[in-house]
Write a protein that holds these residues in place. Structure first.
Motif, PDB file in Angstrom:
ATOM      1  N   THR A  64       1.144  -1.383  -0.089  1.00  0.00           N
ATOM      2  CA  THR A  64      -0.267  -0.384   0.141  1.00  0.00           C
ATOM      3  C   THR A  64       0.253   1.142  -0.508  1.00  0.00           C
ATOM      4  O   THR A  64       1.864   1.550   1.533  1.00  0.00           O
ATOM      5  CB  THR A  64      -0.714  -0.307   1.169  1.00  0.00           C
ATOM      6  OG1 THR A  64      -1.262  -1.275   1.282  1.00  0.00           O
ATOM      7  CG2 THR A  64      -1.927   1.255   1.359  1.00  0.00           C
ATOM      8  N   HIS A  65       0.587   2.034  -1.024  1.00  0.00           N
ATOM      9  CA  HIS A  65       1.864   3.337  -0.559  1.00  0.00           C
ATOM     10  C   HIS A  65       2.095   3.930  -0.169  1.00  0.00           C
ATOM     11  O   HIS A  65       3.091   4.039   0.074  1.00  0.00           O
ATOM     12  CB  HIS A  65       1.104   4.212  -1.711  1.00  0.00           C
ATOM     13  CG  HIS A  65       1.284   3.565  -3.794  1.00  0.00           C
ATOM     14  ND1 HIS A  65       0.985   4.007  -4.751  1.00  0.00           N
ATOM     15  CD2 HIS A  65       1.330   2.299  -3.867  1.00  0.00           C
ATOM     16  CE1 HIS A  65       0.930   2.855  -5.812  1.00  0.00           C
ATOM     17  NE2 HIS A  65       1.087   2.522  -5.576  1.00  0.00           N
ATOM     18  N   GLN A  66       1.213   4.330   0.740  1.00  0.00           N
ATOM     19  CA  GLN A  66       1.042   5.040   2.383  1.00  0.00           C
ATOM     20  C   GLN A  66       2.178   4.495   2.926  1.00  0.00           C
ATOM     21  O   GLN A  66       3.234   4.953   3.996  1.00  0.00           O
ATOM     22  CB  GLN A  66      -0.273   5.238   2.726  1.00  0.00           C
ATOM     23  CG  GLN A  66      -1.124   6.331   2.182  1.00  0.00           C
ATOM     24  CD  GLN A  66      -2.210   5.632   1.946  1.00  0.00           C
ATOM     25  OE1 GLN A  66      -2.234   4.546   0.921  1.00  0.00           O
ATOM     26  NE2 GLN A  66      -3.858   5.296   2.232  1.00  0.00           N
ATOM     27  N   ALA A 122       1.399  12.079   2.083  1.00  0.00           N
ATOM     28  CA  ALA A 122       1.386  11.360   0.772  1.00  0.00           C
ATOM     29  C   ALA A 122       1.728  11.857  -0.389  1.00  0.00           C
ATOM     30  O   ALA A 122       2.076  11.421  -1.796  1.00  0.00           O
ATOM     31  CB  ALA A 122      -0.242  11.679  -0.057  1.00  0.00           C
ATOM     32  N   ALA A 123       3.410  12.575  -0.031  1.00  0.00           N
ATOM     33  CA  ALA A 123       4.166  12.845  -0.398  1.00  0.00           C
ATOM     34  C   ALA A 123       5.023  11.508  -1.485  1.00  0.00           C
ATOM     35  O   ALA A 123       6.084  12.014  -2.560  1.00  0.00           O
ATOM     36  CB  ALA A 123       5.006  13.723  -0.075  1.00  0.00           C
ATOM     37  N   VAL A 124       5.470  10.424  -0.302  1.00  0.00           N
ATOM     38  CA  VAL A 124       6.237   9.616  -1.155  1.00  0.00           C
ATOM     39  C   VAL A 124       6.224   8.189  -2.614  1.00  0.00           C
ATOM     40  O   VAL A 124       6.922   8.133  -2.650  1.00  0.00           O
ATOM     41  CB  VAL A 124       5.956   8.100   0.040  1.00  0.00           C
ATOM     42  CG1 VAL A 124       6.512   7.483   0.048  1.00  0.00           C
ATOM     43  CG2 VAL A 124       6.761   8.869   1.780  1.00  0.00           C
ATOM     44  N   ALA A 125       4.667   8.367  -1.751  1.00  0.00           N
ATOM     45  CA  ALA A 125       3.767   7.770  -3.776  1.00  0.00           C
ATOM     46  C   ALA A 125       4.425   8.243  -4.821  1.00  0.00           C
ATOM     47  O   ALA A 125       4.224   8.268  -6.117  1.00  0.00           O
ATOM     48  CB  ALA A 125       2.531   7.069  -3.193  1.00  0.00           C
ATOM     49  N   ARG A 126       4.631  10.879  -4.523  1.00  0.00           N
ATOM     50  CA  ARG A 126       4.502  11.244  -5.848  1.00  0.00           C
ATOM     51  C   ARG A 126       5.953  11.264  -6.073  1.00  0.00           C
ATOM     52  O   ARG A 126       6.510  11.942  -7.107  1.00  0.00           O
ATOM     53  CB  ARG A 126       3.345  12.052  -5.400  1.00  0.00           C
ATOM     54  CG  ARG A 126       2.110  12.259  -5.072  1.00  0.00           C
ATOM     55  CD  ARG A 126       1.881  13.200  -5.747  1.00  0.00           C
ATOM     56  NE  ARG A 126       1.978  13.944  -4.410  1.00  0.00           N
ATOM     57  CZ  ARG A 126       1.498  14.284  -3.457  1.00  0.00           C
ATOM     58  NH1 ARG A 126       0.139  13.750  -2.563  1.00  0.00           N
ATOM     59  NH2 ARG A 126       2.149  15.608  -1.624  1.00  0.00           N
ATOM     60  N   GLU A 150      12.286   3.846  -1.465  1.00  0.00           N
ATOM     61  CA  GLU A 150      13.107   3.563  -2.812  1.00  0.00           C
ATOM     62  C   GLU A 150      12.810   2.329  -3.836  1.00  0.00           C
ATOM     63  O   GLU A 150      12.555   2.013  -5.150  1.00  0.00           O
ATOM     64  CB  GLU A 150      14.257   2.088  -2.341  1.00  0.00           C
ATOM     65  CG  GLU A 150      14.525   1.606  -1.062  1.00  0.00           C
ATOM     66  CD  GLU A 150      14.143   1.399  -0.187  1.00  0.00           C
ATOM     67  OE1 GLU A 150      14.052   0.436   1.177  1.00  0.00           O
ATOM     68  OE2 GLU A 150      13.506   2.791   0.184  1.00  0.00           O
ATOM     69  N   VAL A 151      11.237   1.884  -3.422  1.00  0.00           N
ATOM     70  CA  VAL A 151      10.012   1.197  -4.083  1.00  0.00           C
ATOM     71  C   VAL A 151      10.029   1.472  -4.904  1.00  0.00           C
ATOM     72  O   VAL A 151       9.815   0.870  -6.707  1.00  0.00           O
ATOM     73  CB  VAL A 151       9.819   0.397  -3.204  1.00  0.00           C
ATOM     74  CG1 VAL A 151       8.603  -0.460  -4.046  1.00  0.00           C
ATOM     75  CG2 VAL A 151      10.312  -0.671  -2.073  1.00  0.00           C
ATOM     76  N   PHE A 152       9.650   3.035  -5.300  1.00  0.00           N
ATOM     77  CA  PHE A 152       8.548   3.507  -6.400  1.00  0.00           C
ATOM     78  C   PHE A 152      10.297   3.848  -7.318  1.00  0.00           C
ATOM     79  O   PHE A 152       9.637   4.632  -8.070  1.00  0.00           O
ATOM     80  CB  PHE A 152       7.923   4.708  -5.982  1.00  0.00           C
ATOM     81  CG  PHE A 152       7.368   4.589  -5.030  1.00  0.00           C
ATOM     82  CD1 PHE A 152       5.875   4.757  -5.306  1.00  0.00           C
ATOM     83  CD2 PHE A 152       7.315   4.934  -3.668  1.00  0.00           C
ATOM     84  CE1 PHE A 152       5.224   3.944  -4.869  1.00  0.00           C
ATOM     85  CE2 PHE A 152       5.993   4.104  -2.553  1.00  0.00           C
ATOM     86  CZ  PHE A 152       4.766   4.547  -3.074  1.00  0.00           C
ATOM     87  N   LEU A 153      11.737   3.899  -6.542  1.00  0.00           N
ATOM     88  CA  LEU A 153      12.386   4.273  -8.109  1.00  0.00           C
ATOM     89  C   LEU A 153      12.581   2.474  -8.045  1.00  0.00           C
ATOM     90  O   LEU A 153      13.824   2.585  -9.197  1.00  0.00           O
ATOM     91  CB  LEU A 153      13.934   4.837  -7.100  1.00  0.00           C
ATOM     92  CG  LEU A 153      13.317   6.047  -6.526  1.00  0.00           C
ATOM     93  CD1 LEU A 153      14.887   6.600  -5.529  1.00  0.00           C
ATOM     94  CD2 LEU A 153      13.079   6.973  -7.292  1.00  0.00           C
ATOM     95  N   GLY A 154      12.331   1.786  -8.278  1.00  0.00           N
ATOM     96  CA  GLY A 154      11.947   0.360  -9.169  1.00  0.00           C
ATOM     97  C   GLY A 154      13.434  -0.647  -8.668  1.00  0.00           C
ATOM     98  O   GLY A 154      13.717  -1.373  -8.507  1.00  0.00           O
TER      99      GLY A 154
END
Length: 579
Positions: free
Chosen positions: A438-440, A477-481, A445-449
């Motif tokens: 869940t994005h929150q 909510a900034a991390v997911a963006r 680092e996961v959002f960077l692949g």
């Protein structure tokens, strides 16, 4: 139904020969293990050779112990572990035992000391482990490439000694390397009685002669003897015939081939269970309270979603949940249940936890005491540690996936996003690199692949801790963006102390470190995070100056904006006042 295209199995051809040579006793020892079934997929094929030091009357015992313990104990390690973790732990354990025997004679020259080299072929990789001066080679085209480095110290042209060996110290440094596998690859393991007297070119010529591998190994030994070898001689050869393309059914011991179970009627029965009522339903699964008809034990049954049962990746992960549950033993991790009869369809049976999710608990307890929060976090952390010891990363830790039973015991549930290092090593093509959590609560680092790690789970736990104490998220909510390194560098932690006075400065410091955007700046271990939540860390003391921008970024920018507004007003006044 979870179907797999027919795949090839890792298959090899082996050959070996060992001789005492001109010595009365052969102090070399070698062995190979080529399993079938799940062990071939999860652990691979292993070969090992050891060479006892010539001065010791028990060196042959050391060599035999090192090889036999490796080939037996390696296959007893967790299927979830990587080859490196499994092999290093087994080799280190063998070294400790050999050293304990050496200490009894207090003389290295007469102790349980030997060299050791091992090769493990798993999936599409070759893993090499090495201590001493035995060697592992790979035939590349027409030449023989040495893959290991001799751990010898040369005093002169005539004199040298082993700089590293098993049985010399309480611990041992083990060289490790990994190589891609291709059909036709040929690897050779030799002791110094062979490679000390043959040139690499002569060995390559023998390997290219086209003889059967057993005969090739014998030929190499005979050539070394003819060249003047006065030591024991051992040669092992392995040729790769096919490399593995395992499917989900291989990894899950056949469970992946079961057709998804139909949604049951309530009340009703399903394969030995009496269904009593629905517990929870989402777009991904349906969960029911049921009773084992044989034992009367209450269980929770989880059925695949109707909408997703045509998706192979979804069904693979669904089947993987039970695989995970059966390999973790912790009071803080949901346990798999037994089935009263052989399953015909794909569904999951687990213990029934009577209680509430952490999310509901947080709604019911919006202002918990710090000690209560600590007690819950420590139980969750113990559950996470059980995953991490098996080289598994939960990847979807959030309040909805944590249960608190009526006795206060906390359990981690839902293993559909778990990443298992050993499984992904066997079949990397099955790891799609999706963001499964869940994005929150997912680490930046996961959002960077990047792949999820223990540090990623720590981030999720830190976010939950922050939310329990403040009712908010540390970055909103900034991390997911933040899907670039630049965006993540701009993330600003909002001090928990600024949100609520119930959080001391030193607890806020611990939370800030646990949820740091950079994984390397988080805690080395979850235990250290828990320790800092219980005892003030001087690094987080209130005496330390903390800039307002860090303590309360909103107020900081409000002040900056106000100052800028005043400056603009002054400039405008001066501009129009002078006109």
């Amino acid at each position: 139904m979870l179907m797999q295209v027919r795949h090839t199995t890792l298959s090899v051809e082996t050959g070996q020969h060992s001789s005492a040579g001109r010595k009365a006793l052969n102090q070399d020892f070698h062995g190979a293990m080529v399993p079938d079934g799940p062990a071939l997929v999860h652990k691979g094929i292993a070969l090992a050779v050891a060479d006892g030091i010539s001065s010791s009357p028990v060196a042959h015992v050391a060599a035999e112990t090192a090889v036999k313990s490796f080939l037996s104990d390696y296959y007893c390690t967790s299927e979830a572990w990587t080859v490196k973790t499994s092999a290093v732990r087994v080799i280190s354990a063998a070294n400790s035992w050999l050293f304990s025997q050496t200490k009894q004679v207090d003389d290295l020259d007469r102790g349980h000391v030997c060299t050791f080299s091992a090769l493990v072929l798993k999936g599409r990789k070759a893993h090499l482990f090495h201590v001493g001066d035995s060697r592992i080679w790979r035939l590349s085209g027409q030449s023989l490439e040495q893959l290991t480095e001799d751990h010898t110290v040369r005093i002169s042209e005539q004199e040298s000694y082993l700089g590293r060996a098993l049985g010399v110290g309480q611990s041992v440094d083990i060289d490790y390397a990994v190589f891609d596998l291709h059909p036709g690859d040929l690897f050779v393991l030799t002791t110094d009685g062979v490679h000390g007297f043959l040139r690499a070119k002569d060995m390559a010529d023998a390997l290219l002669a086209g003889e059967a591998l057993d005969q090739t190994a014998r030929t190499l030994v005979e050539k070394a003897l003819a060249a003047g070898s006065n030591d024991n001689l051992t040669v092992q050869i392995v040729r790769v015939i096919d490399i593995a393309e395992p499917g989900a059914d291989d990894l899950l011991n056949g469970e992946g081939t079961l057709p998804p179970a139909p949604l049951p009627k309530v009340p009703g029965t399903h394969e030995g269970f009496r269904l009593m009522r629905g517990l929870h339903a989402t777009s991904r699964s349906h969960i029911y309270l049921a009773e084992n008809e044989e034992t009367g034990e209450p269980v929770a049954l989880k059925f695949p979603s109707l909408d997703l049962r045509g998706e192979e990746d979804y069904l693979r992960r669904f089947a993987l949940e039970e695989w995970v549950a059966r390999r973790i033993s912790s009071p803080h991790v949901l346990k798999a249940s037994t089935y009263p009869q052989g399953r015909q369809t794909l569904f999951l049976a687990t213990e029934f936890v009577e209680g509430q999710t952490l999310r509901q608990w947080m709604i019911d307890n919006p202002h918990p005491s710090l000690e209560t929060v600590r007690g819950i976090l420590e139980q969750v952390a113990r559950g996470l540690m059980a995953f991490h010891r098996k080289e598994m990363v939960h990847q979807d830790l959030r309040p909805e996936n944590i249960m608190i039973d009526t006795s206060g015991t906390v359990k981690i549930i839902d293993f559909g996003s778990v990443r298992i290092s050993g499984v992904m090593e066997a079949a990397p093509s099955l790891d799609k690199g999706e963001i499964l959590g869940t994005h929150q609560y997912t680490a930046p680092e996961v959002f960077l692949g990047y792949l999820g790690t223990d540090y990623s789970d720590q981030f999720s736990l830190g976010v939950i801790a922050y939310e329990m104490l403040t009712g908010r998220l540390p970055y909103g909510a900034a991390v997911a963006r933040a899907t670039s390194e630049r965006a993540q560098a701009a993330l600003r932690y909002r001090s928990a102390t600024a949100v609520t006075e119930r959080v001391p400065d030193w607890v806020d410091g611990a939370l800030c470190r646990a949820v740091h955007p950079v994984p390397g700046k988080r805690y080395e271990a979850l235990s250290a995070f828990l320790e800092d939540l219980r005892r003030p860390n001087p690094a987080f003391s209130s005496d330390r100056f903390v800039p307002l921008a860090e303590r309360d970024p909103v107020r900081f920018w409000q002040i900056v904006s106000a100052v800028l507004a005043v400056l603009c007003a002054i400039l405008l006044f001066q501009l129009f006042g002078n006109s």
